[in-house]
Design an enzyme around this catalytic site. Sequence first.
Site, PDB file in Angstrom:
ATOM      1  N   LYS A   1      13.367  30.128 130.103  1.00 28.18           N
ATOM      2  CA  LYS A   1      13.841  29.067 129.203  1.00 28.18           C
ATOM      3  C   LYS A   1      13.281  29.375 127.814  1.00 28.18           C
ATOM      4  CE  LYS A   1      13.088  24.056 128.726  1.00 28.18           C
ATOM      5  NZ  LYS A   1      12.496  22.859 129.365  1.00 28.18           N
TER       6      LYS A   1
ATOM      7  N   GLU B   1      24.605  26.105 123.973  1.00 29.99           N
ATOM      8  CA  GLU B   1      23.324  26.574 124.531  1.00 29.99           C
ATOM      9  C   GLU B   1      23.468  27.024 125.979  1.00 29.99           C
ATOM     10  OE1 GLU B   1      20.613  24.178 126.487  1.00 29.99           O
ATOM     11  OE2 GLU B   1      21.286  22.304 125.567  1.00 29.99           O
TER      12      GLU B   1
ATOM     13  N   ASP C   1       3.336  15.829 124.081  1.00 31.69           N
ATOM     14  CA  ASP C   1       4.402  16.704 124.581  1.00 31.69           C
ATOM     15  C   ASP C   1       5.650  16.454 123.747  1.00 31.69           C
ATOM     16  OD1 ASP C   1       6.280  18.180 125.873  1.00 31.69           O
ATOM     17  OD2 ASP C   1       5.902  17.355 127.874  1.00 31.69           O
TER      18      ASP C   1
ATOM     19  N   LYS D   1      17.485  12.902 125.401  1.00 32.95           N
ATOM     20  CA  LYS D   1      17.580  12.535 126.816  1.00 32.95           C
ATOM     21  C   LYS D   1      16.812  11.241 127.092  1.00 32.95           C
ATOM     22  CE  LYS D   1      16.792  16.818 127.877  1.00 32.95           C
ATOM     23  NZ  LYS D   1      17.523  17.818 127.119  1.00 32.95           N
TER      24      LYS D   1
ATOM     25  N   SER E   1       8.959  18.110 122.157  1.00 32.15           N
ATOM     26  CA  SER E   1       9.843  19.270 122.355  1.00 32.15           C
ATOM     27  C   SER E   1       9.892  20.143 121.119  1.00 32.15           C
ATOM     28  CB  SER E   1      11.242  18.782 122.693  1.00 32.15           C
ATOM     29  OG  SER E   1      12.136  19.883 122.729  1.00 32.15           O
ATOM     30  N   ALA E   2       9.936  21.456 121.358  1.00 32.77           N
ATOM     31  CA  ALA E   2      10.130  22.411 120.258  1.00 32.77           C
ATOM     32  C   ALA E   2      11.467  22.170 119.557  1.00 32.77           C
ATOM     33  CB  ALA E   2      10.064  23.839 120.789  1.00 32.77           C
ATOM     34  N   ASP E   3      12.387  21.453 120.216  1.00 32.22           N
ATOM     35  CA  ASP E   3      13.681  21.132 119.574  1.00 32.22           C
ATOM     36  C   ASP E   3      13.458  20.376 118.262  1.00 32.22           C
ATOM     37  OD1 ASP E   3      14.763  22.163 121.900  1.00 32.22           O
ATOM     38  OD2 ASP E   3      15.604  20.257 122.597  1.00 32.22           O
TER      39      ASP E   3
ATOM     40  N   VAL F   1      17.857  24.012 122.950  1.00 34.40           N
ATOM     41  CA  VAL F   1      18.369  23.571 121.648  1.00 34.40           C
ATOM     42  C   VAL F   1      17.639  24.334 120.539  1.00 34.40           C
ATOM     43  CG1 VAL F   1      18.480  21.617 120.046  1.00 34.40           C
ATOM     44  CG2 VAL F   1      19.123  21.311 122.455  1.00 34.40           C
TER      45      VAL F   1
END
Length: 300
Positions: free
Chosen positions: A87, A26, A137, A158, A139-141, A107
């Site tokens: 991003k 990435e 919230d 993370k 993540s779109a990951d 990602v």
Amino acid sequence: MIAELMKFHPDVANALAAGRPVVALESTLITHGLPHPINLEVAQAMEQAVRDNGATPATIAVLRGQITVGLTSEQLTYLAQATNVRKCSRRDFPIVLAQKGDGATTVAGTMIVAHLAGIKVFATGGIGGVHRGHPVDVSADLLELAQTPVAVVCAGAKAILDLPLTLEVLETHGVPVVGYGCAEFPAFYSRSSGLPLDVRCDTVEEIAAMIRAREQLGFRTGMLITNPIPAADELPAEIAEAAIQQALQEADAQGIRGKETTPFLLARVSELTGDRSRAANIALLKNNARVAAQIAKAIV
Ligand code: PSU
Ligand code: MN
């Protein structure tokens, strides 16, 4: 046609055409995760770790509106010091392509491009997940892992995130979470989180068999391969946690939101740990590139 939007590095095109192993890498960690010039050194070291383990690296980014699969060293050098780079997760592609802008793939974004390009394995540091204290919230990951069949090698999510909720969302969406040499979900800067995983594998062949079974089933879901940070590079959990708590408080106090949140937290944790967290981050990135190459080799 989507193919017209993608430009391949000749090494990547040749490897894919010959059925040789390729590992996607990435670019958000280059533009938003690490400062210059360490970002360039780490990106080059990850590519080298992939080559040293018998696969071809394909670092993915958007350059002036063109989806680029495998960067030349000039392109990598440019991206590492470029400002004004978007991003890019799924929602960002139409924008960055139409504006002919530069984009760094997260990602989620890297999975989308890797799948379109026919690359099955991808190495990153830590995936995004559910933010602590902000359970909306997400993540779109995680949503990409639910719908795009790429195996993502990471050191867990993370540690700035809510790890139990992150695992719940992956479970809901049918994403297998595999431990490579570990039975617990790794906590990015440290090897364990106390959260048990679906399965432990001690060889890349076992992981390759799961990737093949997923393909035979025709599932659209991705797969998460978690590879803990090497013990020698681990950051003691108390040190990491104290810095994370402070960074989270500052983010809330300053009203940091959306896609800014993760870069802000990573940078603050790095400052607060005297760059020990950054050293850990770099070590785990190289380690993930190495293991991803070995998995890519085992599935061809
Ligand atoms: N791993 C790292 N450093 C990073 C990231 C991952 O070691 O900077 C990036 C990845 O690109 C990941 C993104 O997809 O952070 C998650 O951002 P968000 O939480 O806004 O979805
Ligand atoms: Mn977010």
